[in-house]
Design a protein around this motif. Sequence first.
Motif, PDB file in Angstrom:
ATOM      1  N   GLU A  19     131.342 -54.036  34.498  1.00  9.56           N
ATOM      2  CA  GLU A  19     131.231 -52.966  35.497  1.00  9.56           C
ATOM      3  C   GLU A  19     129.785 -52.752  35.944  1.00  9.56           C
ATOM      4  OE1 GLU A  19     135.129 -50.211  34.466  1.00  9.56           O
ATOM      5  OE2 GLU A  19     133.197 -49.710  33.565  1.00  9.56           O
ATOM      6  N   LEU A  20     128.842 -52.975  35.041  1.00  5.34           N
ATOM      7  CA  LEU A  20     127.428 -52.885  35.427  1.00  5.34           C
ATOM      8  C   LEU A  20     127.138 -53.913  36.513  1.00  5.34           C
ATOM      9  CD1 LEU A  20     125.557 -52.581  31.991  1.00  5.34           C
ATOM     10  CD2 LEU A  20     126.116 -50.753  33.579  1.00  5.34           C
ATOM     11  N   PHE A  21     127.783 -55.085  36.403  1.00  8.69           N
ATOM     12  CA  PHE A  21     127.536 -56.166  37.353  1.00  8.69           C
ATOM     13  C   PHE A  21     128.186 -55.910  38.707  1.00  8.69           C
ATOM     14  CE2 PHE A  21     126.077 -58.694  33.875  1.00  8.69           C
ATOM     15  CZ  PHE A  21     125.303 -59.673  34.456  1.00  8.69           C
ATOM     16  N   GLY A  22     129.488 -55.639  38.680  1.00  4.42           N
ATOM     17  CA  GLY A  22     130.160 -55.768  39.967  1.00  4.42           C
ATOM     18  C   GLY A  22     131.134 -54.707  40.386  1.00  4.42           C
ATOM     19  N   ALA A  23     131.229 -53.570  39.646  1.00  6.49           N
ATOM     20  CA  ALA A  23     132.265 -52.616  40.032  1.00  6.49           C
ATOM     21  C   ALA A  23     131.727 -51.561  40.986  1.00  6.49           C
ATOM     22  CB  ALA A  23     132.828 -51.958  38.783  1.00  6.49           C
TER      23      ALA A  23
END
Lengths: 268, 246
Positions: B192-196
């Motif tokens: 979620e840190l990357f792409g949410a």
Amino acid sequence: MVAPQTGAATIGAINIRGVKKTFTHQDGSIIEALSNVDLSVAAGEFITLIGPSGCGKSTLLRAIAGLHPVDAGELTLDGEPITGPAAERGLVFQDPLLFPWLNIHDNVAFGLKARHLYREHKAEVGQFLKLVGLETFGKSYPHQLSGGMQQRAALARALVNQPSVLLLDEPLGALDAFTRMNMQDEIIRIWQERKTTMIMVTHDVDEAVYLADRVVVMCPRPARIEEIISVKRERPRARSHPDFLQLRGKLLKILDFGGQEREPEYRI
Amino acid sequence: MPHRLSGLLLFPLLVGVWAFVAEILPPQSRYLFPAPLAVARALWESLGVLWQGTVASMMILIPGYILAVLAAVLFGIPVGATTWARHFFAPLMRVAAPVPPTVYVPYAIALLPTFRASAIFVVFIGAFWPVFLGAVSGAATVPERHRDNARVLGFGRWEYWRRVAFHAALPAIFNGMGVGMAMAFILLTVAELFGANVGLGHFVQYYADFADYPRMVAGIIYTGAVTFSAMTLLAQLQKRMLFWNI
């Protein structure tokens, strides 16, 4: 109650001819676990196998169970060769080996479920629990029962498959002396009621003589049958009968534990 | 007070230390290290968003975790119970299991069509290996006499896996499920840190970008509480199913 079998037993005769078994150790040395064993067991007979460790008694029992193939010779049950384990040859171990995640009822029902016979034979589970005196413990779990009760459950679990032969591998070895004598009587009662052929491994001389129709004495190096002693005594037997002491002495002598014989001294 | 409850005393103690440290810091550092009260206020105000984030995160975590446990058990019990299969898969287990699954995150996001699919995939990978290793070792270490006993009672292979090996392996499977659950949460938040654009990890990342540290810390504490609840639930399930394992 499960209907007692009437008349003499007709199934459960075992024939062992020239059976040999060797194990190879990891270092390459070969151990002769059974060398040329012959034994005929009549249907409904009670046999005890006794002898020091390494004499092959457990190996012989496991061979009859079909748990490991033999290297030579032949084993038959009622004329049919034994090729692998089957429910007709029940086996009870020294450790009751109940499945801890199942209650006593389900442990006893286990073999029936595995063979998809549970539905038709459901009522028999309760009957066999009653036979071993555990009818009120069906819902208990193994860890809630004493060692003796667990071993009764293990007996019921083997018996519910209606085996023609029951193989007992030191089933009472882990029990205290009184529970043990109690269980011996229990086994005799079940045997008389079911007429199942019994082959029991033990290293208790008293137990061997008390239970058996014939005591098979085995010796190591090479592992073989040394002698077969008939115990022609009516049942129920008395553990302190003089004939008993005489047979006991005879067995101990064969096993090299005879000691120094003297005249009896009554100085009590 | 029972010993197991005494651990709860630790929390007010930690909050006390936290409040004390926040108090003695110079004023210019306070916005980097918000006091408990500021965080509590931020938490209260953000509860609605955090709840939405929880739902979004669970939509990833639950399918990924459940699929991982199912696959690991269905595959692990036969492999563990069969000597040749155990040897056959041993090298793969030694190579693949220790790879930190976080390394798959960027590639999974690039490879799979939606963020949700890729996040479920990495959660799956993270939870799969611990449960699989538990199932394999559990099924491999069933006492030999239990196996003999099952054979004497007339069991086939499938019946043995289902009625004996599975149950005997359950304690090891639950150990793996605990580790797998922790891995699943780590991977979920990393993904979620990357792409949410929604979810617990996204919440923390979002307010960190705005330097709104009270909300960020509130997000971390909230995530901790969710993780704690999930682990407690799992422990309850374990206690219920392994009542016989004492």
